[in-house]
Design a protein around this motif. Sequence first.
Motif, PDB file in Angstrom:
ATOM      1  N   VAL A  89       0.848  -1.206   0.000  1.00  0.00           N
ATOM      2  CA  VAL A  89       0.000   0.000   0.000  1.00  0.00           C
ATOM      3  C   VAL A  89       0.878   1.249   0.000  1.00  0.00           C
ATOM      4  O   VAL A  89       2.038   1.205   0.400  1.00  0.00           O
ATOM      5  CB  VAL A  89      -0.927   0.032   1.243  1.00  0.00           C
ATOM      6  N   HIS A  90       0.302   2.349  -0.483  1.00  0.00           N
ATOM      7  CA  HIS A  90       1.005   3.636  -0.316  1.00  0.00           C
ATOM      8  C   HIS A  90       0.203   4.528   0.629  1.00  0.00           C
ATOM      9  O   HIS A  90      -0.927   4.176   1.005  1.00  0.00           O
ATOM     10  CB  HIS A  90       1.287   4.294  -1.669  1.00  0.00           C
ATOM     11  N   THR A  91       0.772   5.658   1.010  1.00  0.00           N
ATOM     12  CA  THR A  91       0.152   6.512   2.039  1.00  0.00           C
ATOM     13  C   THR A  91      -0.252   7.882   1.491  1.00  0.00           C
ATOM     14  O   THR A  91      -0.455   8.828   2.257  1.00  0.00           O
ATOM     15  CB  THR A  91       1.137   6.743   3.212  1.00  0.00           C
ATOM     16  N   SER A  92      -0.374   7.988   0.171  1.00  0.00           N
ATOM     17  CA  SER A  92      -0.566   9.309  -0.429  1.00  0.00           C
ATOM     18  C   SER A  92      -2.038   9.654  -0.636  1.00  0.00           C
ATOM     19  O   SER A  92      -2.854   8.798  -0.998  1.00  0.00           O
ATOM     20  CB  SER A  92       0.150   9.361  -1.772  1.00  0.00           C
ATOM     21  N   GLY A  93      -2.369  10.931  -0.461  1.00  0.00           N
ATOM     22  CA  GLY A  93      -3.726  11.393  -0.701  1.00  0.00           C
ATOM     23  C   GLY A  93      -4.019  11.616  -2.163  1.00  0.00           C
ATOM     24  O   GLY A  93      -5.167  11.575  -2.588  1.00  0.00           O
ATOM     25  N   SER A  94      -2.992  11.849  -2.958  1.00  0.00           N
ATOM     26  CA  SER A  94      -3.240  12.286  -4.333  1.00  0.00           C
ATOM     27  C   SER A  94      -2.855  11.252  -5.388  1.00  0.00           C
ATOM     28  O   SER A  94      -3.113  11.453  -6.570  1.00  0.00           O
ATOM     29  CB  SER A  94      -2.496  13.592  -4.608  1.00  0.00           C
ATOM     30  N   VAL A  95      -2.235  10.135  -4.985  1.00  0.00           N
ATOM     31  CA  VAL A  95      -1.799   9.133  -5.963  1.00  0.00           C
ATOM     32  C   VAL A  95      -2.842   8.018  -6.035  1.00  0.00           C
ATOM     33  O   VAL A  95      -3.258   7.497  -4.998  1.00  0.00           O
ATOM     34  CB  VAL A  95      -0.421   8.571  -5.555  1.00  0.00           C
ATOM     35  N   PRO A  96      -3.310   7.646  -7.251  1.00  0.00           N
ATOM     36  CA  PRO A  96      -4.326   6.594  -7.342  1.00  0.00           C
ATOM     37  C   PRO A  96      -3.765   5.233  -6.949  1.00  0.00           C
ATOM     38  O   PRO A  96      -2.547   5.011  -6.955  1.00  0.00           O
ATOM     39  CB  PRO A  96      -4.747   6.615  -8.812  1.00  0.00           C
ATOM     40  N   LEU A  97      -4.678   4.338  -6.602  1.00  0.00           N
ATOM     41  CA  LEU A  97      -4.312   2.970  -6.259  1.00  0.00           C
ATOM     42  C   LEU A  97      -3.440   2.351  -7.353  1.00  0.00           C
ATOM     43  O   LEU A  97      -2.465   1.638  -7.081  1.00  0.00           O
ATOM     44  CB  LEU A  97      -5.610   2.158  -6.112  1.00  0.00           C
ATOM     45  N   ASN A  98      -3.785   2.658  -8.604  1.00  0.00           N
ATOM     46  CA  ASN A  98      -3.134   1.994  -9.736  1.00  0.00           C
ATOM     47  C   ASN A  98      -1.709   2.457 -10.014  1.00  0.00           C
ATOM     48  O   ASN A  98      -1.064   1.939 -10.921  1.00  0.00           O
ATOM     49  CB  ASN A  98      -3.985   2.163 -10.985  1.00  0.00           C
ATOM     50  N   GLN A 158     -11.430   8.084  -6.029  1.00  0.00           N
ATOM     51  CA  GLN A 158     -12.107   9.329  -6.408  1.00  0.00           C
ATOM     52  C   GLN A 158     -12.424  10.174  -5.165  1.00  0.00           C
ATOM     53  O   GLN A 158     -12.187  11.380  -5.137  1.00  0.00           O
ATOM     54  CB  GLN A 158     -13.392   8.983  -7.178  1.00  0.00           C
ATOM     55  N   GLN A 159     -12.930   9.507  -4.124  1.00  0.00           N
ATOM     56  CA  GLN A 159     -13.213  10.222  -2.869  1.00  0.00           C
ATOM     57  C   GLN A 159     -11.933  10.767  -2.241  1.00  0.00           C
ATOM     58  O   GLN A 159     -11.889  11.851  -1.680  1.00  0.00           O
ATOM     59  CB  GLN A 159     -13.893   9.277  -1.876  1.00  0.00           C
ATOM     60  N   ARG A 160     -10.873   9.969  -2.349  1.00  0.00           N
ATOM     61  CA  ARG A 160      -9.598  10.394  -1.769  1.00  0.00           C
ATOM     62  C   ARG A 160      -9.086  11.646  -2.481  1.00  0.00           C
ATOM     63  O   ARG A 160      -8.528  12.546  -1.864  1.00  0.00           O
ATOM     64  CB  ARG A 160      -8.578   9.251  -1.839  1.00  0.00           C
ATOM     65  N   LYS A 161      -9.304  11.702  -3.810  1.00  0.00           N
ATOM     66  CA  LYS A 161      -8.918  12.880  -4.564  1.00  0.00           C
ATOM     67  C   LYS A 161      -9.663  14.108  -4.032  1.00  0.00           C
ATOM     68  O   LYS A 161      -9.085  15.173  -3.830  1.00  0.00           O
ATOM     69  CB  LYS A 161      -9.270  12.644  -6.037  1.00  0.00           C
ATOM     70  N   ALA A 162     -10.964  13.941  -3.786  1.00  0.00           N
ATOM     71  CA  ALA A 162     -11.772  15.043  -3.246  1.00  0.00           C
ATOM     72  C   ALA A 162     -11.243  15.475  -1.879  1.00  0.00           C
ATOM     73  O   ALA A 162     -11.063  16.668  -1.607  1.00  0.00           O
ATOM     74  CB  ALA A 162     -13.234  14.619  -3.134  1.00  0.00           C
ATOM     75  N   LEU A 163     -10.951  14.492  -1.032  1.00  0.00           N
ATOM     76  CA  LEU A 163     -10.420  14.796   0.298  1.00  0.00           C
ATOM     77  C   LEU A 163      -9.096  15.536   0.203  1.00  0.00           C
ATOM     78  O   LEU A 163      -8.830  16.468   0.969  1.00  0.00           O
ATOM     79  CB  LEU A 163     -10.188  13.498   1.089  1.00  0.00           C
ATOM     80  N   HIS A 164      -8.267  15.126  -0.763  1.00  0.00           N
ATOM     81  CA  HIS A 164      -6.950  15.741  -0.879  1.00  0.00           C
ATOM     82  C   HIS A 164      -7.069  17.203  -1.326  1.00  0.00           C
ATOM     83  O   HIS A 164      -6.378  18.081  -0.804  1.00  0.00           O
ATOM     84  CB  HIS A 164      -6.074  14.941  -1.849  1.00  0.00           C
TER      85      HIS A 164
END
Lengths: 257, 257
Positions: A89-98, A158-164
């Motif tokens: 896993v990664h810990t970033s708010g702006s990087v997608p899972l993929n 997508q939600q994480r992008k919004a949160l970021h």
Amino acid sequence: MVKVVIIGSGNVAQHLIAAFQNGPNSGTEIKLVQVYSRQIATVSHLVELDKITNEWESLMEADLYIIAVSDDAISLVAAALPFKNRLVVHTSGSVPLNALNDENRKGVFYPLQTFTKNKPVDFTTIPICLESENATDFQLLSKVAKSISDSIFAINSQQRKALHVAAVFVNNFTNHLYQIGEEICQEHQVPFGILKPLITETANKIMVLSPQDAQTGPAKRNDTVTIEAHQAFLSNENHLNIYNILTQSIQHNGKKL
Amino acid sequence: MVKVVIIGSGNVAQHLIAAFQNGPNSGTEIKLVQVYSRQIATVSHLVELDKITNEWESLMEADLYIIAVSDDAISLVAAALPFKNRLVVHTSGSVPLNALNDENRKGVFYPLQTFTKNKPVDFTTIPICLESENATDFQLLSKVAKSISDSIFAINSQQRKALHVAAVFVNNFTNHLYQIGEEICQEHQVPFGILKPLITETANKIMVLSPQDAQTGPAKRNDTVTIEAHQAFLSNENHLNIYNILTQSIQHNGKKL
């Protein structure tokens, strides 16, 4: 027992290491078995030396690998891992899972907080946003997250992008407004410290009120006399520009202009 | 003993009344002898009925009259006072000392905080900015202020103007950024509460770091990939506009553009 490896030595990595070392289930249910850091010395104050490696080949077998490095290094680190079919896993708010590669099972373990070097945080109150490809991995991530935090959320990319993006507004931009406040104080020989209780209360207020209900000030009450006095007072063009745009936005109450 | 009269019944007046009633020297060194309120009932939960009046002619003799009313009513109230040569102050951040008339000795007693109805505040931590025409009056104001707060400052009208504008940035505008954060969350079905610990820590951080040192984020590190992703993500034109202007301002590090 769930074995965890943390890869990275920056701010987030260091706070995570400390949280896993000090967590209530540390060493029993969840165990931080290894830390990967290019420079051993960077994390040697946080974890025993024999648990630190700087060689990919020496990575131990574990149930979970947490890549806590800068956004643009995530893919490189994922590609360097010398194993397959494990949970990474990664810990970033702006990087997608993929952004993680297909060699391993992918996930995200995003602690939504601003971390300052040498300033300890109470990790139990930090929301951890989790994402995985399947339910079994989600359960494992959830178990690990719960060992350090009381606040766990299932958040897709997508939600994480919004949160970021939202976090940029409430953290980065808010801090920049603090800086402008300080600049205005300095220009007029007023100690910035006078504003600190106000800054604290502004943040506290929205714990009990919605931001909309908490809004006060000349823009909110359409007090053009005060707004014009402020505009005349601001000598810095950039400050004035920001003043005007945020005043208009409040006057339109967040509606599209 | 210093006798104080408070004129007004709004948020600031009510918090001041409560502070004087509960202050450590209340009733001994400093005494709130009367409150003027157009509607008696508005303040009757805070102070004994026989201390409340709604008639100018019934105002008692006192050492200090604190006018805690809205900015545009200050001059009207000052003009209505049926006495001369007493010390009369207002509590506004944006109104100059001279808005008070020449019949009485002028001063300012400005508590720099955001007051919410029914939300108690710890008055002892609230900075009170004082201004007067002469040293004797300043001493008296200082004595009264110290009875409710540990944080007293001599601030002239020009400095107070700077503080008030700076307060708009760190309070009104910051709260508006919280609102935008909430709007972005709502649009993408994410609970705004996830951002609250971040909001708290953002405010806490500048208690130990300058805002400049506390600044993080894509704008600060010139991360154009993330900035462009955010710009593409923001569907609300007003949000995008504010995003761009604050990003540019951080990139130019507060210098004039």
